[in-house]
Design a protein around this motif. Structure first.
Motif, PDB file in Angstrom:
ATOM      1  N   TYR A 392       0.819  -1.213   0.000  1.00  0.00           N
ATOM      2  CA  TYR A 392       0.000   0.000   0.000  1.00  0.00           C
ATOM      3  C   TYR A 392       0.854   1.266   0.000  1.00  0.00           C
ATOM      4  O   TYR A 392       0.637   2.173  -0.808  1.00  0.00           O
ATOM      5  CB  TYR A 392      -0.926  -0.010   1.219  1.00  0.00           C
ATOM      6  CG  TYR A 392      -1.731   1.260   1.384  1.00  0.00           C
ATOM      7  CD1 TYR A 392      -2.895   1.472   0.669  1.00  0.00           C
ATOM      8  CD2 TYR A 392      -1.304   2.268   2.263  1.00  0.00           C
ATOM      9  CE1 TYR A 392      -3.631   2.643   0.817  1.00  0.00           C
ATOM     10  CE2 TYR A 392      -2.024   3.435   2.422  1.00  0.00           C
ATOM     11  CZ  TYR A 392      -3.186   3.620   1.691  1.00  0.00           C
ATOM     12  OH  TYR A 392      -3.893   4.780   1.842  1.00  0.00           O
ATOM     13  N   GLY A 393       1.814   1.345   0.900  1.00  0.00           N
ATOM     14  CA  GLY A 393       2.606   2.560   1.029  1.00  0.00           C
ATOM     15  C   GLY A 393       3.387   2.893  -0.233  1.00  0.00           C
ATOM     16  O   GLY A 393       3.433   4.049  -0.668  1.00  0.00           O
ATOM     17  N   LYS A 394       3.992   1.882  -0.840  1.00  0.00           N
ATOM     18  CA  LYS A 394       4.765   2.127  -2.065  1.00  0.00           C
ATOM     19  C   LYS A 394       3.869   2.550  -3.217  1.00  0.00           C
ATOM     20  O   LYS A 394       4.203   3.452  -3.994  1.00  0.00           O
ATOM     21  CB  LYS A 394       5.554   0.873  -2.444  1.00  0.00           C
ATOM     22  CG  LYS A 394       6.768   0.627  -1.558  1.00  0.00           C
ATOM     23  CD  LYS A 394       7.655  -0.463  -2.143  1.00  0.00           C
ATOM     24  CE  LYS A 394       8.924  -0.623  -1.311  1.00  0.00           C
ATOM     25  NZ  LYS A 394       9.827  -1.657  -1.876  1.00  0.00           N
ATOM     26  N   LEU A 395       2.712   1.899  -3.339  1.00  0.00           N
ATOM     27  CA  LEU A 395       1.810   2.250  -4.430  1.00  0.00           C
ATOM     28  C   LEU A 395       1.260   3.660  -4.240  1.00  0.00           C
ATOM     29  O   LEU A 395       1.187   4.447  -5.195  1.00  0.00           O
ATOM     30  CB  LEU A 395       0.655   1.247  -4.513  1.00  0.00           C
ATOM     31  CG  LEU A 395      -0.353   1.507  -5.635  1.00  0.00           C
ATOM     32  CD1 LEU A 395       0.336   1.467  -6.999  1.00  0.00           C
ATOM     33  CD2 LEU A 395      -1.487   0.482  -5.592  1.00  0.00           C
ATOM     34  N   LYS A 396       0.916   4.005  -3.010  1.00  0.00           N
ATOM     35  CA  LYS A 396       0.386   5.342  -2.734  1.00  0.00           C
ATOM     36  C   LYS A 396       1.423   6.409  -3.075  1.00  0.00           C
ATOM     37  O   LYS A 396       1.104   7.442  -3.669  1.00  0.00           O
ATOM     38  CB  LYS A 396      -0.028   5.458  -1.271  1.00  0.00           C
ATOM     39  CG  LYS A 396      -0.661   6.802  -0.932  1.00  0.00           C
ATOM     40  CD  LYS A 396      -1.077   6.869   0.530  1.00  0.00           C
ATOM     41  CE  LYS A 396      -1.714   8.221   0.834  1.00  0.00           C
ATOM     42  NZ  LYS A 396      -2.094   8.330   2.279  1.00  0.00           N
ATOM     43  N   GLU A 397       2.664   6.142  -2.723  1.00  0.00           N
ATOM     44  CA  GLU A 397       3.738   7.090  -3.020  1.00  0.00           C
ATOM     45  C   GLU A 397       3.894   7.289  -4.526  1.00  0.00           C
ATOM     46  O   GLU A 397       4.026   8.413  -5.015  1.00  0.00           O
ATOM     47  CB  GLU A 397       5.048   6.577  -2.414  1.00  0.00           C
ATOM     48  CG  GLU A 397       6.239   7.500  -2.630  1.00  0.00           C
ATOM     49  CD  GLU A 397       7.518   6.932  -2.051  1.00  0.00           C
ATOM     50  OE1 GLU A 397       8.605   7.431  -2.420  1.00  0.00           O
ATOM     51  OE2 GLU A 397       7.449   5.971  -1.256  1.00  0.00           O
ATOM     52  N   LYS A 398       3.852   6.200  -5.263  1.00  0.00           N
ATOM     53  CA  LYS A 398       3.963   6.283  -6.715  1.00  0.00           C
ATOM     54  C   LYS A 398       2.791   7.056  -7.314  1.00  0.00           C
ATOM     55  O   LYS A 398       2.960   7.865  -8.239  1.00  0.00           O
ATOM     56  CB  LYS A 398       4.016   4.877  -7.324  1.00  0.00           C
ATOM     57  CG  LYS A 398       5.318   4.131  -7.095  1.00  0.00           C
ATOM     58  CD  LYS A 398       5.252   2.780  -7.818  1.00  0.00           C
ATOM     59  CE  LYS A 398       6.534   2.005  -7.666  1.00  0.00           C
ATOM     60  NZ  LYS A 398       6.473   0.713  -8.407  1.00  0.00           N
ATOM     61  N   MET A 399       1.599   6.789  -6.811  1.00  0.00           N
ATOM     62  CA  MET A 399       0.407   7.439  -7.349  1.00  0.00           C
ATOM     63  C   MET A 399       0.383   8.923  -7.019  1.00  0.00           C
ATOM     64  O   MET A 399      -0.050   9.749  -7.833  1.00  0.00           O
ATOM     65  CB  MET A 399      -0.846   6.734  -6.834  1.00  0.00           C
ATOM     66  CG  MET A 399      -0.999   5.320  -7.402  1.00  0.00           C
ATOM     67  SD  MET A 399      -2.358   4.370  -6.670  1.00  0.00           S
ATOM     68  CE  MET A 399      -3.766   5.311  -7.257  1.00  0.00           C
TER      69      MET A 399
END
Length: 457
Positions: A392-399
């Motif tokens: 979740y955290g990595k995807l949110k950062e990318k988005m």
């Protein structure tokens, strides 16, 4: 006298069940040649790539009528079916009765001569009547069925994803906006910006987290101002998504699908594929055999870059010789890797994260993502896939970096509510059809191509 279909007559002949009897046929005249005493019509009824020869007596009243049938005319014929084992055709119909159903005007553009593909694109509504396109669009139909049969047999659920959406999937910014012509208050029909989908992937992912294995197969749209043989603004995509599946499993499904489709089309379109091998691409059979008989190799992007650098150093001439880590490979680079190095299909994996989409899973090295492109000889890339970012955290950062976190909050929810590793890929149906048949231009594999600067139909 029984009504017959040409495909059934050939099937009965191959099974040894065809007998001489009275039959009736309906179809279109492909050619009509008359030498005075006897005439021959090549009739195609649309059910088979093969024609049936109609023979008529040139000196009869019937012959006087039939000799005037023009190429393209729709006719009905009744007569006696005769077996002709010593002739080029295994059987023919001796006409005893015939009627003209639909005549052809004198300016009918499909006469008995070779027509260029460029000319035929201008009459897309008529080109299915030519040998090449009659074969091509039958293969297209069978290929679509092959894809559905593959996923059905493996227990995948078919999901219809929307054509109108609020996201552009990879953030490419090359989508068509959907608007209405009416004045306020209907100007903003949905109350938000809407566009035609560039991919069904994001919409099909939630279903993978409920059904495990799913796929979508439908039209997608890209507003790319490209005039190349590989680009169109409307095309069909096959996009599977598998839960509890990593990149290795993703590649296994890709390889199995490609091989299944080749076998299926060859089994169900023997005449059409023989035609393509003889008249369109004389190396087609060999090319497809090489794919079927290969274990698809795997090569990292980094390894590929080093190989390309060495090729340049050794004197190989690329149109784009500036090879560096982080570049987006061109088709010529992809073809070199598959033709000169792998000598067969190869998965290129672990691309730099900067040149791939936000949803791809970051590898432990922090520089690459778990992505793959399937490269094949003579074509280059035909499939692109990846393991999806499930943290979740990595995807949110990318988005957030891509600027789509707010609009795709629902997509982030998939990582908060029972998320798991999952992977998928996209296969361009029209390009795949071109590869299977040896056709060189996507404007021909699509029945009504939509390309930049061209919207005739």
């Amino acid at each position: 006298m029984q009504d017959s279909l040409v495909k059934d007559l050939y099937a009965q002949y191959e099974e040894g069940r065809l007998s001489e009897t009275e039959i009736a046929l309906e179809g279109w005249v492909r050619t009509n040649r008359d030498n005075g005493k006897i005439g021959f019509i090549e009739l195609n009824d649309g059910t088979s790539f093969k024609n049936i020869q109609i023979v008529y007596d040139g000196d009869s009243v019937l012959g006087e009528k039939m000799r005037h049938y023009k190429t393209g005319a729709a006719i009905s014929v009744k007569g006696n079916l005769k077996l002709t084992p010593g002739a080029p055709q295994p059987f023919e119909l001796k006409a005893v009765e015939s009627e003209l159903i639909g005549d052809v005007d004198a300016d009918y553009p499909l006469q008995k001569k070779r027509h260029s593909f460029e000319f035929l694109r201008e009459i897309a509504h008529l080109r299915p009547r030519t040998n090449t396109f009659n074969a091509l669009y039958r293969v297209r139909s069978v290929l679509a069925y092959a894809i559905h049969s593959f996923f059905f047999e493996k227990g995948f659920v078919y999901v219809h994803t929307p054509e109108i959406t609020t996201n552009d999937a990879e953030g490419a910014g090359q989508s068509f906006e959907v608007v209405t012509r009416a004045k306020d208050p209907y100007k903003d029909f949905y109350g938000t910006t809407a566009s035609l989908t560039v991919s069904g992937q994001l919409h099909v992912e939630p279903f993978a987290l409920a059904y495990r294995n799913v796929y979508t197969f439908g039209p997608t749209f890209r507003a790319e101002k490209s005039n190349t043989p590989r680009h169109a603004s409307e095309f069909w995509m096959i996009e599977p998504e598998m839960a509890f599946c990593d990149l290795k499993g993703d590649m296994e499904v890709i390889e199995a699908l490609i091989k299944h489709c080749i076998r299926f089309v060859r089994a169900h379109c023997k005449d059409e594929m023989a035609f393509f091998n003889q008249f369109v691409d004389k190396g087609l059979d060999e090319k497809l055999d090489r794919v079927l008989n290969s274990d698809f190799k795997v090569m990292t992007y980094t390894e590929g870059i080093e190989i390309l650098k060495k090729a340049v150093a050794d004197g190989h001439k690329f149109d784009n010789p500036n090879i560096y880590w982080g570049m987006d490979l061109q088709s010529e680079h992809e073809r070199y890797l598959t033709e000169a190095v792998a000598k067969g299909p190869v998965f290129l994996i672990d691309y730099p994260k900067e040149i791939k989409a936000f949803y791809m899973k970051e590898n432990p090295d922090g520089k690459t993502v778990a992505a793959c492109d399937l490269l094949v000889p003579l074509e280059g890339e035909i499939v692109g896939g990846s393991q999806r970012e499930d943290i979740y955290g990595k995807l949110k950062e990318k988005m957030e970096k891509a600027g789509n976190a707010e609009g795709l909050a629902w997509y982030l929810d998939l990582r908060r509510y029972g998320g798991c590793s999952h992977s998928g890929f996209g296969l361009g149906f029209d390009r795949f059809l071109a590869y299977l048949t040896g056709m060189a231009n996507i404007r021909d594999t699509e029945p009504y191509p939509r390309t930049y600067g061209n919207l005739k139909y």
